[in-house]
Design a protein around this motif. Structure first.
Motif, PDB file in Angstrom:
ATOM      1  N   ARG A   1       1.246  -2.814  -5.766  1.00 29.74           N
ATOM      2  CA  ARG A   1       0.233  -1.907  -5.205  1.00 29.74           C
ATOM      3  C   ARG A   1       0.860  -0.522  -5.114  1.00 29.74           C
ATOM      4  N   TRP A   2       0.058   0.482  -5.463  1.00 27.05           N
ATOM      5  CA  TRP A   2       0.574   1.851  -5.460  1.00 27.05           C
ATOM      6  C   TRP A   2       0.684   2.399  -4.031  1.00 27.05           C
ATOM      7  N   GLY A   3      -0.263   2.013  -3.196  1.00 26.63           N
ATOM      8  CA  GLY A   3      -0.270   2.555  -1.840  1.00 26.63           C
ATOM      9  C   GLY A   3       0.591   1.719  -0.903  1.00 26.63           C
ATOM     10  N   ARG A   4       0.700   2.199   0.321  1.00 23.13           N
ATOM     11  CA  ARG A   4       1.399   1.401   1.327  1.00 23.13           C
ATOM     12  C   ARG A   4       0.538   0.187   1.669  1.00 23.13           C
ATOM     13  N   HIS A   5       1.034  -0.663   2.555  1.00 32.60           N
ATOM     14  CA  HIS A   5       0.293  -1.894   2.854  1.00 32.60           C
ATOM     15  C   HIS A   5      -1.158  -1.596   3.255  1.00 32.60           C
ATOM     16  N   THR A   6      -1.334  -0.647   4.170  1.00 36.18           N
ATOM     17  CA  THR A   6      -2.688  -0.179   4.493  1.00 36.18           C
ATOM     18  C   THR A   6      -2.710   1.334   4.283  1.00 36.18           C
ATOM     19  N   GLU A   7      -3.884   1.895   4.394  1.00 35.44           N
ATOM     20  CA  GLU A   7      -4.011   3.346   4.247  1.00 35.44           C
ATOM     21  C   GLU A   7      -3.870   4.078   5.583  1.00 35.44           C
ATOM     22  N   ARG A   8      -3.489   3.342   6.636  1.00 36.17           N
ATOM     23  CA  ARG A   8      -3.234   3.987   7.934  1.00 36.17           C
ATOM     24  C   ARG A   8      -2.154   5.047   7.782  1.00 36.17           C
ATOM     25  N   PRO A   9      -2.374   6.244   8.308  1.00 37.44           N
ATOM     26  CA  PRO A   9      -1.349   7.283   8.157  1.00 37.44           C
ATOM     27  C   PRO A   9      -0.009   6.878   8.778  1.00 37.44           C
ATOM     28  N   THR A  10      -0.050   5.988   9.770  1.00 39.88           N
ATOM     29  CA  THR A  10       1.200   5.589  10.434  1.00 39.88           C
ATOM     30  C   THR A  10       1.850   4.364   9.780  1.00 39.88           C
ATOM     31  N   GLN A  11       1.255   3.853   8.708  1.00 43.00           N
ATOM     32  CA  GLN A  11       1.781   2.649   8.063  1.00 43.00           C
ATOM     33  C   GLN A  11       3.185   2.901   7.497  1.00 43.00           C
ATOM     34  N   ALA A  12       4.100   1.973   7.780  1.00 43.46           N
ATOM     35  CA  ALA A  12       5.473   2.123   7.281  1.00 43.46           C
ATOM     36  C   ALA A  12       5.497   2.003   5.755  1.00 43.46           C
ATOM     37  N   GLU A  13       6.530   2.587   5.163  1.00 48.52           N
ATOM     38  CA  GLU A  13       6.721   2.464   3.713  1.00 48.52           C
ATOM     39  C   GLU A  13       8.191   2.134   3.446  1.00 48.52           C
ATOM     40  N   PRO A  14       8.485   0.826   3.377  1.00 49.82           N
ATOM     41  CA  PRO A  14       9.877   0.447   3.171  1.00 49.82           C
ATOM     42  C   PRO A  14      10.312   0.491   1.696  1.00 49.82           C
ATOM     43  N   ARG A  15       9.371   0.699   0.782  1.00 49.91           N
ATOM     44  CA  ARG A  15       9.708   0.572  -0.642  1.00 49.91           C
ATOM     45  C   ARG A  15      10.366   1.844  -1.166  1.00 49.91           C
ATOM     46  N   PRO A  16      11.381   1.699  -1.995  1.00 50.92           N
ATOM     47  CA  PRO A  16      12.037   2.881  -2.560  1.00 50.92           C
ATOM     48  C   PRO A  16      11.043   3.700  -3.390  1.00 50.92           C
ATOM     49  N   ALA A  17      11.063   5.028  -3.221  1.00 53.62           N
ATOM     50  CA  ALA A  17      10.114   5.896  -3.937  1.00 53.62           C
ATOM     51  C   ALA A  17      10.246   5.713  -5.449  1.00 53.62           C
ATOM     52  N   ALA A  18      11.465   5.524  -5.919  1.00 55.71           N
ATOM     53  CA  ALA A  18      11.666   5.400  -7.372  1.00 55.71           C
ATOM     54  C   ALA A  18      11.005   4.129  -7.902  1.00 55.71           C
ATOM     55  N   GLU A  19      10.999   3.077  -7.064  1.00 53.63           N
ATOM     56  CA  GLU A  19      10.368   1.816  -7.471  1.00 53.63           C
ATOM     57  C   GLU A  19       8.854   2.014  -7.604  1.00 53.63           C
ATOM     58  N   VAL A  20       8.274   2.706  -6.621  1.00 56.22           N
ATOM     59  CA  VAL A  20       6.822   2.961  -6.652  1.00 56.22           C
ATOM     60  C   VAL A  20       6.477   3.776  -7.900  1.00 56.22           C
ATOM     61  N   GLU A  21       7.253   4.808  -8.147  1.00 52.98           N
ATOM     62  CA  GLU A  21       6.981   5.673  -9.305  1.00 52.98           C
ATOM     63  C   GLU A  21       7.126   4.903 -10.614  1.00 52.98           C
ATOM     64  N   GLU A  22       8.120   4.036 -10.666  1.00 52.62           N
ATOM     65  CA  GLU A  22       8.344   3.283 -11.895  1.00 52.62           C
ATOM     66  C   GLU A  22       7.137   2.381 -12.192  1.00 52.62           C
ATOM     67  N   TRP A  23       6.598   1.753 -11.133  1.00 55.34           N
ATOM     68  CA  TRP A  23       5.446   0.864 -11.338  1.00 55.34           C
ATOM     69  C   TRP A  23       4.197   1.644 -11.735  1.00 55.34           C
ATOM     70  N   LYS A  24       4.110   2.896 -11.280  1.00 55.94           N
ATOM     71  CA  LYS A  24       2.927   3.693 -11.668  1.00 55.94           C
ATOM     72  C   LYS A  24       2.901   3.931 -13.176  1.00 55.94           C
TER      73      LYS A  24
END
Ligand SMILES: Cc1ncc(C[n+]2csc(CCOP(=O)(O)OP(=O)(O)O)c2C)c(N)n1
Ligand SMILES: [Mg+2]
Length: 325
Positions: free
Chosen positions: A239-262
């Protein structure tokens, strides 16, 4: 089995409808117009569309908390979906269920589910009903990698395998359950390997390749209809987004991993595949398709906004069933 160019164009339309629906739902949620919470399916569109494209109208699916994509892929009405997200009385649950509880029995969508792993036994029950009906229907359970660690997953697979129920168990392995990496909770990386414990096929597919998902689903559907029992299909996706779209939702995933999947976006992959087939899609046709989808989403939002909120005196309507006995 490869889908025809016509089927591929329809798959593209459905995937882009999910993408645009989720973009709009996220924006409207952040603007405060949508209540509750939104779990975006962006990035995983090829799973819902690839599987549902292999189904017939009478087949049934059960979804998860991340369910908008499954609804759209099975043919749900965008006006009623958006109205439900907006909490309006014209929505699928008359505005009292929200994003995580959309169901449409008329199209074989038996419901989203806020309880992780809760949908798997419901789908299995639909599989049993299909077997008892004997009309050749199949049932599909969509669930995440996190849900595959719930007892309900194992109990369902065991009984479905034993009774040879006409089922597809489709694991959307996006590598995270909320903020927890699957690597921290799965003794073995591949969920599909668990199928061997129940003596059923366990297939791994690239969940961002719609042709691969469709092919695996088509084979599994044929097996189910032939009375040979269930298949577990594990779709590796993200999933490209965080677990939920809540602005306070944590994002434990490395940014490079997210970008690579995009870069593995399933939508341009299908666009390119269609363009490569002589005359099957031009840039202009693709732009026109997207414009039509955006207009359709806007009209769904307008429908939702023009609808009334449910009245307080309707709060207890539809809570109890008289059973009709
Ligand atoms: C029984 C239960 N436990 C915990 C939660 C809180 N929760 C909601 S979504 C979620 C993660 C689910 O992960 P996964 O099954 O991988 O699906 P994904 O969100 O990745 O699509 C959790 C723990 C819940 N809703 N229900
Ligand atoms: Mg997950």
């Amino acid at each position: 089995m490869q889908p025809s160019p016509e089927q591929q164009r329809e798959m593209l339309r459905l995937m882009q409808t999910i993408r645009r629906f989720e973009e709009r739902a996220t924006q409207d949620y952040l603007d405060g117009d949508i209540y509750g919470v939104v779990h975006s399916y962006i990035g995983e569109e090829a799973v819902a569309v690839g599987v549902c494209s292999a189904l017939e109208e009478g087949d049934q699916i059960v979804s998860t908390h991340r369910g908008h994509g499954h609804c759209i892929a099975k043919g749900a009405d965008l006006d009623r979906m958006m109205a439900e997200l907006y909490g309006r009385e014209t929505g699928y649950c008359k505005g009292k269920g929200g994003s995580m509880h959309i169901a449409d029995f008329d199209i074989g969508m038996l419901g989203a589910n806020g309880i992780v792993g809760g949908g798997i036994p419901i789908a299995t029950g639909a599989g049993l009903a299909a077997q008892m009906d004997g009309k050749g229907r199949v049932a599909v359970s969509f669930f995440g990698d996190g849900a595959s660690n719930a007892g309900s997953f194992h109990e369902s697979l065991n009984i479905a395998a034993t009774w040879k129920l006409p089922m597809l168990y489709v694991c959307e392995n996006n590598r995270y359950a909320a903020n927890t990496a699957a690597a921290e909770t799965h003794a073995r990386e591949d969920v599909a390997a668990r199928a061997h414990g129940y003596d059923i096929p366990g297939i791994i597919v690239d969940g961002n390749d719609i042709a691969a998902v469709y092919d695996a689903a088509t084979t599994a559907v044929a097996r189910a209809r032939a009375g040979e029992g269930p298949t577990l299909i594990e779709c590796k996706t993200y999933r490209w987004g965080r677990h939920t779209e809540r602005p306070t939702q944590a994002e434990p995933r490395p940014a490079a991993e997210v970008e690579e999947w995009k870069t593995r976006d399933p939508i341009p992959r299908l666009v390119e595949a269609l363009k490569a087939q002589q005359g099957q899609l031009t840039d202009e046709e693709w732009e026109e398709m997207d414009r039509e989808i955006l207009a359709r989403i806007s009209s769904a939002v307008a429908y939702a906004k023009a609808s009334a909120f449910p009245k307080p005196e309707a709060a207890l309507d539809d809570v109890f069933s008289t059973g009709g006995a």
